[in-house]
Design a protein around this motif. Sequence first.
Motif, PDB file in Angstrom:
ATOM      1  N   ARG A 133       0.805  -1.002  -0.154  1.00 34.59           N
ATOM      2  CA  ARG A 133      -0.229  -0.068  -0.047  1.00 34.59           C
ATOM      3  C   ARG A 133       0.791   1.342   0.075  1.00 34.59           C
ATOM      4  O   ARG A 133       1.385   1.704   0.355  1.00 34.59           O
ATOM      5  CB  ARG A 133      -0.377  -0.304   1.462  1.00 34.59           C
ATOM      6  CG  ARG A 133      -1.748  -0.734   1.703  1.00 34.59           C
ATOM      7  CD  ARG A 133      -3.074  -1.146   0.497  1.00 34.59           C
ATOM      8  NE  ARG A 133      -3.984  -2.695   0.729  1.00 34.59           N
ATOM      9  CZ  ARG A 133      -3.815  -3.911   0.643  1.00 34.59           C
ATOM     10  NH1 ARG A 133      -2.846  -3.838   0.247  1.00 34.59           N
ATOM     11  NH2 ARG A 133      -4.875  -4.284   1.040  1.00 34.59           N
ATOM     12  N   GLY A 134       0.654   2.340  -1.055  1.00 25.65           N
ATOM     13  CA  GLY A 134       1.692   3.443  -0.990  1.00 25.65           C
ATOM     14  C   GLY A 134       1.355   3.951  -2.290  1.00 25.65           C
ATOM     15  O   GLY A 134       1.055   3.736  -3.490  1.00 25.65           O
ATOM     16  N   SER A 230      -3.580  -7.630   4.491  1.00 24.58           N
ATOM     17  CA  SER A 230      -3.314  -5.855   4.243  1.00 24.58           C
ATOM     18  C   SER A 230      -2.824  -5.793   5.363  1.00 24.58           C
ATOM     19  O   SER A 230      -1.486  -5.025   4.796  1.00 24.58           O
ATOM     20  CB  SER A 230      -4.808  -5.169   3.953  1.00 24.58           C
ATOM     21  OG  SER A 230      -5.238  -5.396   5.229  1.00 24.58           O
ATOM     22  N   VAL A 231      -3.025  -6.627   6.028  1.00 26.54           N
ATOM     23  CA  VAL A 231      -2.094  -6.042   7.539  1.00 26.54           C
ATOM     24  C   VAL A 231      -0.278  -6.313   7.303  1.00 26.54           C
ATOM     25  O   VAL A 231       0.024  -5.457   8.260  1.00 26.54           O
ATOM     26  CB  VAL A 231      -2.251  -7.378   8.407  1.00 26.54           C
ATOM     27  CG1 VAL A 231      -1.999  -6.528  10.011  1.00 26.54           C
ATOM     28  CG2 VAL A 231      -3.906  -6.356   8.629  1.00 26.54           C
ATOM     29  N   MET A 244      -6.328  -3.934   8.699  1.00 25.69           N
ATOM     30  CA  MET A 244      -6.903  -4.440   8.400  1.00 25.69           C
ATOM     31  C   MET A 244      -7.962  -3.273   6.784  1.00 25.69           C
ATOM     32  O   MET A 244      -9.309  -3.218   7.412  1.00 25.69           O
ATOM     33  CB  MET A 244      -7.850  -5.370   9.067  1.00 25.69           C
ATOM     34  CG  MET A 244      -8.864  -5.769   7.834  1.00 25.69           C
ATOM     35  SD  MET A 244      -8.423  -7.915   7.256  1.00 25.69           S
ATOM     36  CE  MET A 244      -7.655  -9.423   8.378  1.00 25.69           C
ATOM     37  N   ASP A 245      -8.139  -3.293   5.711  1.00 25.81           N
ATOM     38  CA  ASP A 245      -8.751  -3.121   4.930  1.00 25.81           C
ATOM     39  C   ASP A 245     -10.252  -3.249   4.856  1.00 25.81           C
ATOM     40  O   ASP A 245     -10.108  -4.311   5.036  1.00 25.81           O
ATOM     41  CB  ASP A 245      -7.846  -3.311   3.222  1.00 25.81           C
ATOM     42  CG  ASP A 245      -6.871  -2.191   2.948  1.00 25.81           C
ATOM     43  OD1 ASP A 245      -6.845  -1.032   3.917  1.00 25.81           O
ATOM     44  OD2 ASP A 245      -6.425  -2.423   2.261  1.00 25.81           O
ATOM     45  N   SER A 250     -14.277  -7.706   4.182  1.00 28.72           N
ATOM     46  CA  SER A 250     -14.649  -8.152   3.412  1.00 28.72           C
ATOM     47  C   SER A 250     -15.275  -8.370   2.503  1.00 28.72           C
ATOM     48  O   SER A 250     -15.946  -9.272   1.328  1.00 28.72           O
ATOM     49  CB  SER A 250     -16.456  -6.703   3.089  1.00 28.72           C
ATOM     50  OG  SER A 250     -15.057  -6.177   2.601  1.00 28.72           O
ATOM     51  N   GLY A 251     -14.226  -9.537   2.849  1.00 31.50           N
ATOM     52  CA  GLY A 251     -13.454 -10.505   0.728  1.00 31.50           C
ATOM     53  C   GLY A 251     -14.368 -11.993   1.163  1.00 31.50           C
ATOM     54  O   GLY A 251     -14.392 -12.025   2.274  1.00 31.50           O
TER      55      GLY A 251
END
Length: 310
Positions: A133-134, A230-231, A244-245, A250-251
């Motif tokens: 993520r970036g 994601s974590v 946690m996105d 919700s995946g």
Amino acid sequence: MERLTGAGVGPLAVGAVGLLILLRLIQRARGKQILQDKVVVITGASSGLGKECARVFHAAGARLILCGRDQKRLQEVVQELRAVTDGQRKTYTPCTVTFDLSDTDTVARAAVEILKCHGHVDVLINNAGISYRGNILDTHVSVQRDVMETNYFGPVALTQAILPSMVERGSGHIVAISSVQGKIAIPYRSAYAASKHATQAYFDCLRAEVERFGLQVSIISPGYIRTNLSVNAVTGDGSKYGVMDKTTASGREPTEVAHAVLKAVRHRQKDVLLAGPLPTLAVYLRTLWPAAYFRVMASRAKKEQRIKEQ
């Protein structure tokens, strides 16, 4: 006579359709790959999707070789699987091979160890990976390289180390766990999307080149999965994202995706997209109307940036 002829058409048509369906079912049954006693290698097997794949392939009677960086966690998975009993199917205690997939210098040695377990590999599931993520402006090129090492060069090195033994036997199935982001790119995921695009391209080429040897190649492209991906993602400076996105939370359940991987191997599916309606639409939009897709992604990037600035 005309009445008899007309009356006989319906049953004949129904019978013909029934026969075709029966033949199709027989053909599918014959083409189905039996996994009982097959040697299946799974990377990233200590958690998340890899751990769920270990469970479903173990239940199918496969001889597992579980790979990961943490021997202790791999052994915990082994103990969990040993506790699972099924009187209807013979199962085996998995082997483990510990190595860091991002260190390609160690992959060749790990492949030798893998092949020593049972003498060959029937199915190689390249599952291990890392997310990112970036903002590109704030991301050091070393981070881009590190993500590529784990998500692309590592699986490629392991595949090419195992591949000659499969070619020699004239049998084998290679699976790459990619992502919907291997087909489309979304903002603030540059390193991850790039690594998955590379994965898609490499294994597409591999599929074409090894078909003459009787080998199978499957690419599985899921959307968001409810794991710690994601974590554990890295950010632009290499630190852990640690969040946690909502999209990840919700995946899909990992078990659902693991069963899809099992199905892909059993039925020799070549390319499997496991995504909801919107990501699937985006894949087609990127191909059929790229200008519209680019506008949507630019709008998404602006929206996400505004949220971060608040």
